[in-house]
Design an enzyme around this catalytic site. Structure first.
Site, PDB file in Angstrom:
ATOM      1  N   CYS A  47       0.816  -1.225   0.000  1.00 29.99           N
ATOM      2  CA  CYS A  47       0.000   0.000   0.000  1.00 29.99           C
ATOM      3  C   CYS A  47       0.847   1.272   0.000  1.00 29.99           C
ATOM      4  O   CYS A  47       0.342   2.347  -0.295  1.00 29.99           O
ATOM      5  CB  CYS A  47      -0.954  -0.009   1.190  1.00 29.99           C
ATOM      6  SG  CYS A  47      -2.096  -1.381   1.095  1.00 29.99           S
ATOM      7  N   HIS A  88      -3.583   7.094   2.103  1.00 28.92           N
ATOM      8  CA  HIS A  88      -3.930   5.772   1.573  1.00 28.92           C
ATOM      9  C   HIS A  88      -5.304   5.382   2.114  1.00 28.92           C
ATOM     10  O   HIS A  88      -5.606   5.629   3.281  1.00 28.92           O
ATOM     11  CB  HIS A  88      -2.860   4.761   2.006  1.00 28.92           C
ATOM     12  CG  HIS A  88      -3.252   3.342   1.720  1.00 28.92           C
ATOM     13  ND1 HIS A  88      -3.618   2.928   0.456  1.00 28.92           N
ATOM     14  CD2 HIS A  88      -3.364   2.255   2.533  1.00 28.92           C
ATOM     15  CE1 HIS A  88      -3.925   1.634   0.503  1.00 28.92           C
ATOM     16  NE2 HIS A  88      -3.783   1.210   1.746  1.00 28.92           N
ATOM     17  N   ASN A 101     -10.096  -0.409  -0.894  1.00 29.16           N
ATOM     18  CA  ASN A 101      -8.637  -0.314  -0.866  1.00 29.16           C
ATOM     19  C   ASN A 101      -8.075  -0.882  -2.177  1.00 29.16           C
ATOM     20  O   ASN A 101      -8.090  -2.092  -2.383  1.00 29.16           O
ATOM     21  CB  ASN A 101      -8.124  -1.099   0.352  1.00 29.16           C
ATOM     22  CG  ASN A 101      -6.616  -1.013   0.517  1.00 29.16           C
ATOM     23  OD1 ASN A 101      -5.919  -0.507  -0.369  1.00 29.16           O
ATOM     24  ND2 ASN A 101      -6.120  -1.502   1.635  1.00 29.16           N
TER      25      ASN A 101
HETATM   26  O1  UT7 Z   1      -3.920  -1.326   3.273  1.00 31.31           O
HETATM   27  C1  UT7 Z   1      -3.148  -2.312   3.855  1.00 31.31           C
HETATM   28  C2  UT7 Z   1      -3.138  -2.195   5.313  1.00 31.31           C
HETATM   29  N1  UT7 Z   1      -4.330  -2.752   5.854  1.00 31.31           N
HETATM   30  C3  UT7 Z   1      -5.028  -2.083   6.752  1.00 31.31           C
HETATM   31  O2  UT7 Z   1      -4.696  -0.950   7.064  1.00 31.31           O
HETATM   32  C4  UT7 Z   1      -6.188  -2.767   7.396  1.00 31.31           C
HETATM   33  C5  UT7 Z   1      -6.112  -2.612   8.882  1.00 31.31           C
HETATM   34  N2  UT7 Z   1      -7.163  -3.316   9.593  1.00 31.31           N
HETATM   35  C6  UT7 Z   1      -8.446  -2.914   9.541  1.00 31.31           C
HETATM   36  O3  UT7 Z   1      -8.796  -2.002   8.814  1.00 31.31           O
HETATM   37  C7  UT7 Z   1      -9.433  -3.583  10.468  1.00 31.31           C
HETATM   38  O4  UT7 Z   1      -8.743  -4.383  11.387  1.00 31.31           O
HETATM   39  C8  UT7 Z   1     -10.494  -4.448   9.729  1.00 31.31           C
HETATM   40  C9  UT7 Z   1     -11.441  -3.550   8.973  1.00 31.31           C
HETATM   41  C10 UT7 Z   1      -9.812  -5.420   8.775  1.00 31.31           C
HETATM   42  C11 UT7 Z   1     -11.318  -5.223  10.762  1.00 31.31           C
HETATM   43  O5  UT7 Z   1     -11.908  -4.322  11.680  1.00 31.31           O
HETATM   44  P1  UT7 Z   1     -11.789  -4.582  13.249  1.00 31.31           P
HETATM   45  O6  UT7 Z   1     -12.539  -3.505  13.922  1.00 31.31           O
HETATM   46  O7  UT7 Z   1     -10.332  -4.708  13.580  1.00 31.31           O
HETATM   47  O8  UT7 Z   1     -12.563  -5.920  13.431  1.00 31.31           O
HETATM   48  P2  UT7 Z   1     -12.045  -7.325  13.980  1.00 31.31           P
HETATM   49  O9  UT7 Z   1     -11.093  -7.959  13.015  1.00 31.31           O
HETATM   50  O10 UT7 Z   1     -11.576  -7.161  15.381  1.00 31.31           O
HETATM   51  O11 UT7 Z   1     -13.381  -8.140  14.010  1.00 31.31           O
HETATM   52  C12 UT7 Z   1     -14.461  -7.778  14.882  1.00 31.31           C
HETATM   53  C13 UT7 Z   1     -15.581  -8.762  14.684  1.00 31.31           C
HETATM   54  C14 UT7 Z   1     -15.123 -10.205  14.751  1.00 31.31           C
HETATM   55  O12 UT7 Z   1     -16.149 -10.962  15.363  1.00 31.31           O
HETATM   56  P3  UT7 Z   1     -16.033 -11.406  16.921  1.00 31.31           P
HETATM   57  O13 UT7 Z   1     -14.764 -12.213  16.986  1.00 31.31           O
HETATM   58  O14 UT7 Z   1     -15.945 -10.112  17.681  1.00 31.31           O
HETATM   59  O15 UT7 Z   1     -17.269 -12.168  17.123  1.00 31.31           O
HETATM   60  C15 UT7 Z   1     -15.023 -10.615  13.317  1.00 31.31           C
HETATM   61  O16 UT7 Z   1     -15.197 -11.988  13.105  1.00 31.31           O
HETATM   62  O17 UT7 Z   1     -16.155  -8.587  13.382  1.00 31.31           O
HETATM   63  C16 UT7 Z   1     -16.154  -9.850  12.696  1.00 31.31           C
HETATM   64  N3  UT7 Z   1     -15.985  -9.594  11.267  1.00 31.31           N
HETATM   65  C17 UT7 Z   1     -17.002  -9.315  10.457  1.00 31.31           C
HETATM   66  N4  UT7 Z   1     -18.331  -9.196  10.660  1.00 31.31           N
HETATM   67  C18 UT7 Z   1     -19.097  -8.874   9.614  1.00 31.31           C
HETATM   68  C19 UT7 Z   1     -14.815  -9.583  10.580  1.00 31.31           C
HETATM   69  N5  UT7 Z   1     -15.085  -9.288   9.281  1.00 31.31           N
HETATM   70  C20 UT7 Z   1     -16.417  -9.115   9.191  1.00 31.31           C
HETATM   71  C21 UT7 Z   1     -17.274  -8.789   8.122  1.00 31.31           C
HETATM   72  N6  UT7 Z   1     -18.600  -8.679   8.366  1.00 31.31           N
HETATM   73  N7  UT7 Z   1     -16.822  -8.567   6.873  1.00 31.31           N
END
Ligand code: UT7
Length: 330
Positions: A113, A253, A283
């Site tokens: 990225c 980004h 993204n």
């Molecule tokens: O560009 C390259 C660099 N990449 C980034 O900068 C990405 C950085 N990371 C992020 O943007 C975030 O971590 C994400 C958007 C990928 C995820 O958001 P988060 O707030 O960190 O969520 P999480 O991974 O902690 O997941 C929270 C909950 C989980 O459920 P439980 O374990 O709390 O029951 C996930 O299983 O949300 C669940 N979850 C979803 N639910 C609905 C994960 N993906 C989804 C989804 N839809 N697509």
């Protein structure tokens, strides 16, 4: 001599994949995606015969047309991408032939990225030292080619697209002023594609284990990105004596709206001075920053202080401070 961006162009494929479309494919919903990321839709290159170079070539052709130059005038093409058409030849090679840039040489640059920023800094050197007159920097990724559309934690995040800028010698004090770039290989385990390289060449086992897709531990990447992108943007402002009010535009980004907001707050820049189009494209990895510049081009004024900032796989991160060098013809 300073290198200046003298033209921008971009290309996104026609087909759109909405949050509602994704909610029929995996267990997700529009509300979760919008609140956690800011994304509403992304563009997908559906034609199986087309690849990253086709999007890059479209961007380069438009760039030349807009600037009124023939593609044969391009000296160098540098393409930032993590989704090259093939491991070799380079995507720059293929973009050059497809865009008619027959006199150019070029190469690809892999920094996920942060790729566009690293490539912009690299390309600027050729202008600054007087070696070349016209350098094209492309950021292009067909992310849909490495996404597992059964994995809800990654498939909602990414889209396809390409952006390109032309670098030429600046006629005045405007142009690329400063950069701060970093990489830390300790971050590799949190965001990578595990197979397809020399460590784990493609095999039935790697395909069965789904190792040819993006692997991301979202939370770990998020934490590092919030700090990394905000810190490096603040640092480049301080180093150049800039306060929030001096910055005309922050071009971040587009990975997650919450990371962008954290960077904007740390820099003390007004929210309306931040380019945000993540809702439309998701993204697009190396393409996010040039696509922002394309979308905002008509609002940019000569002499505007602009900060570009990115964080991505590697880990890689960085910022560039430039003074905008032209006003777009309406
Ligand atoms: O560009 C390259 C660099 N990449 C980034 O900068 C990405 C950085 N990371 C992020 O943007 C975030 O971590 C994400 C958007 C990928 C995820 O958001 P988060 O707030 O960190 O969520 P999480 O991974 O902690 O997941 C929270 C909950 C989980 O459920 P439980 O374990 O709390 O029951 C996930 O299983 O949300 C669940 N979850 C979803 N639910 C609905 C994960 N993906 C989804 C989804 N839809 N697509």
């Amino acid at each position: 001599m300073k290198a200046a961006i003298t033209c921008v162009a971009g290309y996104v494929p026609e087909d759109v994949l909405t949050n509602d479309d994704l909610s029929k494919m995996v267990d997700t919903n529009d509300e979760w995606i919008k609140t956690r990321t800011g994304i509403s839709q992304r563009h997908i290159l559906k034609d199986p015969t087309k690849a990253t170079s086709d999007m890059g070539a479209e961007a380069v052709k438009t760039l030349c047309k807009k600037r009124g130059i023939d593609p044969t005038e391009i000296d160098v093409i540098i393409t930032a991408t993590v989704t090259p058409d093939m491991l070799f030849p380079s995507t720059s090679n293929l973009i050059a032939v497809k865009a008619g840039a027959t006199k150019a040489w070029g190469f690809d640059l892999s920094a996920a990225c942060s790729g566009f920023l690293f490539a912009l800094t690299t390309g600027s050197q050729f202008i600054q030292n007087g070696t070349y007159k016209k350098v094209v920097v492309v950021g292009a990724d067909k992310m849909s080619s490495i996404i597992d559309y059964t994995d809800r934690t990654t498939c909602v995040l990414f889209g396809d697209g390409a952006g390109a800028v032309l670098l030429e010698a600046s006629e005045d004090e405007n142009g690329v002023i400063d950069h701060i770039h970093h990489c830390d290989g300790a971050g590799a385990e949190f965001l990578c594609m595990k197979a397809g390289g020399s460590l784990n060449p493609a095999s039935h086992d790697t395909v069965d284990a789904k190792q040819h897709y993006v692997y991301q531990e979202g939370k770990s990447v998020f934490k590092a990105a919030v700090t990394g992108m905000a810190d490096v943007s603040y640092e480049i402002m301080q180093r150049n004596g800039l306060e929030g009010k001096d910055v005309a535009w922050l071009v971040p980004h587009q990975a997650n709206l919450r990371i962008i907001d954290a960077t904007q707050r740390r820099m003390g820049v007004d929210p309306e001075k931040v380019m945000i189009n993540i809702q439309d494209y998701g993204n697009t990895t190396a393409a996010t920053i040039p696509l922002c510049l394309r979308d905002w081009e008509s609002q940019l004024k000569k002499g505007d202080n602009i900060i570009l900032a990115a964080f991505g796989g590697g880990f890689t991160w960085g910022s560039i401070y430039l003074k905008w060098a032209y006003e777009a013809k309406s």
